[in-house]
Design an enzyme around this catalytic site. Structure first.
Site, PDB file in Angstrom:
ATOM      1  N   CYS A   1       0.879  -1.190   0.000  1.00  0.00           N
ATOM      2  CA  CYS A   1       0.000   0.000   0.000  1.00  0.00           C
ATOM      3  C   CYS A   1       0.906   1.226   0.000  1.00  0.00           C
ATOM      4  O   CYS A   1       1.001   1.951   0.995  1.00  0.00           O
ATOM      5  CB  CYS A   1      -0.931  -0.005   1.214  1.00  0.00           C
ATOM      6  SG  CYS A   1      -1.919  -1.508   1.392  1.00  0.00           S
ATOM      7  N   ALA A   2       1.569   1.461  -1.115  1.00  0.00           N
ATOM      8  CA  ALA A   2       2.673   2.419  -1.166  1.00  0.00           C
ATOM      9  C   ALA A   2       2.247   3.867  -1.001  1.00  0.00           C
ATOM     10  O   ALA A   2       3.004   4.694  -0.492  1.00  0.00           O
ATOM     11  CB  ALA A   2       3.447   2.253  -2.477  1.00  0.00           C
TER      12      ALA A   2
ATOM     13  N   GLY B   1       4.539   7.068  -1.253  1.00  0.00           N
ATOM     14  CA  GLY B   1       5.862   6.484  -1.302  1.00  0.00           C
ATOM     15  C   GLY B   1       6.865   6.835  -0.216  1.00  0.00           C
ATOM     16  O   GLY B   1       8.057   6.591  -0.391  1.00  0.00           O
ATOM     17  N   GLY B   2       6.412   7.354   0.911  1.00  0.00           N
ATOM     18  CA  GLY B   2       7.360   7.684   1.972  1.00  0.00           C
ATOM     19  C   GLY B   2       8.172   6.486   2.430  1.00  0.00           C
ATOM     20  O   GLY B   2       9.402   6.546   2.523  1.00  0.00           O
ATOM     21  N   LYS B   3       7.498   5.384   2.674  1.00  0.00           N
ATOM     22  CA  LYS B   3       8.197   4.178   3.133  1.00  0.00           C
ATOM     23  C   LYS B   3       8.877   3.466   1.965  1.00  0.00           C
ATOM     24  O   LYS B   3       9.906   2.815   2.138  1.00  0.00           O
ATOM     25  CB  LYS B   3       7.219   3.254   3.864  1.00  0.00           C
ATOM     26  CG  LYS B   3       6.695   3.879   5.154  1.00  0.00           C
ATOM     27  CD  LYS B   3       5.693   2.975   5.850  1.00  0.00           C
ATOM     28  CE  LYS B   3       5.080   3.689   7.040  1.00  0.00           C
ATOM     29  NZ  LYS B   3       4.218   4.828   6.631  1.00  0.00           N
TER      30      LYS B   3
ATOM     31  N   ASP C   1      -0.247   0.366  -5.431  1.00  0.00           N
ATOM     32  CA  ASP C   1      -1.319   1.146  -4.824  1.00  0.00           C
ATOM     33  C   ASP C   1      -2.514   1.166  -5.762  1.00  0.00           C
ATOM     34  O   ASP C   1      -2.352   1.022  -6.982  1.00  0.00           O
ATOM     35  CB  ASP C   1      -0.878   2.578  -4.509  1.00  0.00           C
ATOM     36  CG  ASP C   1      -1.720   3.201  -3.398  1.00  0.00           C
ATOM     37  OD1 ASP C   1      -1.363   3.015  -2.217  1.00  0.00           O
ATOM     38  OD2 ASP C   1      -2.739   3.843  -3.698  1.00  0.00           O
TER      39      ASP C   1
ATOM     40  N   ASP D   1       1.420  -1.195   4.773  1.00  0.00           N
ATOM     41  CA  ASP D   1       1.084  -0.006   5.561  1.00  0.00           C
ATOM     42  C   ASP D   1      -0.413   0.193   5.329  1.00  0.00           C
ATOM     43  O   ASP D   1      -0.830   0.953   4.468  1.00  0.00           O
ATOM     44  CB  ASP D   1       1.900   1.197   5.086  1.00  0.00           C
ATOM     45  CG  ASP D   1       1.660   2.437   5.928  1.00  0.00           C
ATOM     46  OD1 ASP D   1       1.016   2.309   6.986  1.00  0.00           O
ATOM     47  OD2 ASP D   1       2.088   3.526   5.518  1.00  0.00           O
TER      48      ASP D   1
ATOM     49  N   CYS E   1      -1.102   3.224  11.386  1.00  0.00           N
ATOM     50  CA  CYS E   1      -0.879   4.382  12.251  1.00  0.00           C
ATOM     51  C   CYS E   1      -2.128   4.596  13.095  1.00  0.00           C
ATOM     52  O   CYS E   1      -2.597   5.711  13.286  1.00  0.00           O
ATOM     53  CB  CYS E   1      -0.505   5.629  11.458  1.00  0.00           C
ATOM     54  SG  CYS E   1      -1.617   6.034  10.096  1.00  0.00           S
TER      55      CYS E   1
END
Length: 419
Positions: A231-232, A235-237, A255, A302, A355
């Site tokens: 679940c990009a 794209g932070g991770k 995604d 994520d 989160c």
């Protein structure tokens, strides 16, 4: 608050009124307002944003102590109770049309407050926090979620080192320190106009909360690995994983949103990474996913969630969701987990993260998955596997990061090994 003046106060009330409608994300409402009001300068906008966000964070508390749900009264109460400005001072700084409101605020008796009023949390959410964490720990968590989020950066190891970035920031008089938990993080006192700074434009740094950085590290992606960020999003991770892999191996960023993946492209270009392949998918059942079944060393999920661990930076989320939304989300989370699990090769790792601070979206989802996939995966002690001082084993195989304990956004993670 020396810069407060009638014009600034009216602008603050106007944008707060829009935010209180709760029809759109707060950051987009603010962005649109500032685009339409370009006469507001670079020193005025942060003050307006701080006060408007403070009203949303403390919404119930301000309604109770002001006796009003009107934006102007709530802004006056915020200036007085949150920012500590006296009513006499405010009378000299705001337009005369608000002076009667100041008088009403002065005469309003202080009510008795329930915990959910004091911490400005919807009743349904407070009941869940209280049941899960208890009154003492729940109150500390709720209080921490009212604070302003830290401004964290992640250093791109492909281009530079944390030591060099810290030295450059110090030479420019920018106050910054190394994050205490993430070995590649930097905490900055305030935003220094990062989007125009050389370090950002050349891909040396990215904005990323320390907790998010730690979730990426938990994946333990290595050079030569095949990795999937399921679940990009923007794209932070993905970028963090690609750098961890030393720009080698292959990293797939999946995604369902073309818009989110489009935001990844300029970030990817700045990063200098060439080992990332983006892929738009229709759903978790997209047939293109199954081409990689049983071939992947590391999979990160994520998962889409309530985002309640990020209320310090997204305070409107607690008002824009309902308890009924959670069951829909948890079913979706389980579907994604089941689909992504088919990609993991024997002895590979599957990391599920959110989160969220709620058990419903975290432990409960993993328990359901483990019951359905009995004998296929085993839980690894996530906190212990990180080996980070300050993140001790938590008498559970799960990793739980909380703002009141770790100083970052609230995160949950589970590491599962394919057997």
């Amino acid at each position: 608050m020396e810069s407060l003046n009638p014009k600034l106060f009216d602008a603050t009330v106007a944008v707060t009124k829009e935010l209180l409608k709760l029809t759109s994300p707060a950051d987009s409402v603010l962005s649109n307002y500032f685009k339409k009001n370009r006469d507001l300068g670079s020193h005025e906008r942060p003050l307006i944003a701080d006060v408007a966000y403070s009203v949303i964070r403390n919404k119930t508390y301000l309604e109770k102590i002001s006796g009003s749900k009107e934006a102007a009264m709530m802004c006056l109460a915020a200036f007085n109770k949150i920012f500590g400005l006296s009513l006499t001072y405010l009378r000299n700084k705001v337009p005369k049309k608000w002076h009667n409101s100041i008088q009403k605020l002065a005469e309003e008796p202080l009510p008795e407050l329930r915990p959910q009023d004091r911490y400005s949390i919807p009743d349904w959410l407070w009941q869940k926090i209280n049941a899960q964490y208890g009154l003492d720990k729940g109150s500390k968590l709720a209080q921490a979620l009212l604070s302003k989020a830290s401004f964290d950066l992640r250093v791109n190891q492909v281009h530079t080192s944390r030591k060099r970035v810290l030295a450059e920031l110090a030479s420019e008089g920018i106050e910054a320190t190394a994050t205490s938990l993430s070995p590649i993080g930097i905490r900055v006192k305030e935003n220094f106009g990062i989007q125009k700074h050389r370090l950002f434009l050349e891909g040396h740094i990215e904005v990323q909360d320390e907790g998010s950085q730690i979730l990426a590290q938990l994946v333990d992606a290595k050079r030569g690995h095949m990795v999937v960020d399921f679940c990009a999003g923007a794209g932070g991770k993905t970028l963090a994983l690609g750098a961890m892999m030393g720009n080698q191996g292959r990293l797939y960023a999946y995604d369902v949103s073309a818009k989110r993946l489009a935001r990844l492209k300029p970030r990817l270009k700045r990063s200098g990474l060439s080992n990332v392949q983006t892929q738009l998918i229709g759903s978790e059942k997209d047939p293109r996913i199954q081409r990689l079944a049983g071939k992947i060393d590391r999979v990160l999920i994520d998962a889409p969630c309530t985002g309640l661990g990020t209320l310090r930076r997204n305070p409107d989320m607690k008002w824009r969701q309902a308890e009924a939304d959670i069951s829909t989300l948890t079913d979706k989370q389980l579907r994604i987990l089941n689909a992504a699990s088919t990609l993991v090769k024997k002895d590979g790792l599957l990391v599920y993260g959110t989160c969220s601070i709620l058990r419903d979206e975290n432990e409960a989802v993993i328990e359901r998955f483990m019951n359905e996939r009995s004998g296929k995966f085993e839980l690894i002690d996530a906190a212990k596997s990180l080996g980070i001082e300050g993140i001790e084993s938590q008498n559970t195989p799960y990793l739980k990061l909380l703002p009141n304990t770790h100083g970052c956004d609230g995160f949950f993670a589970a590491t599962l090994k394919a057997i």
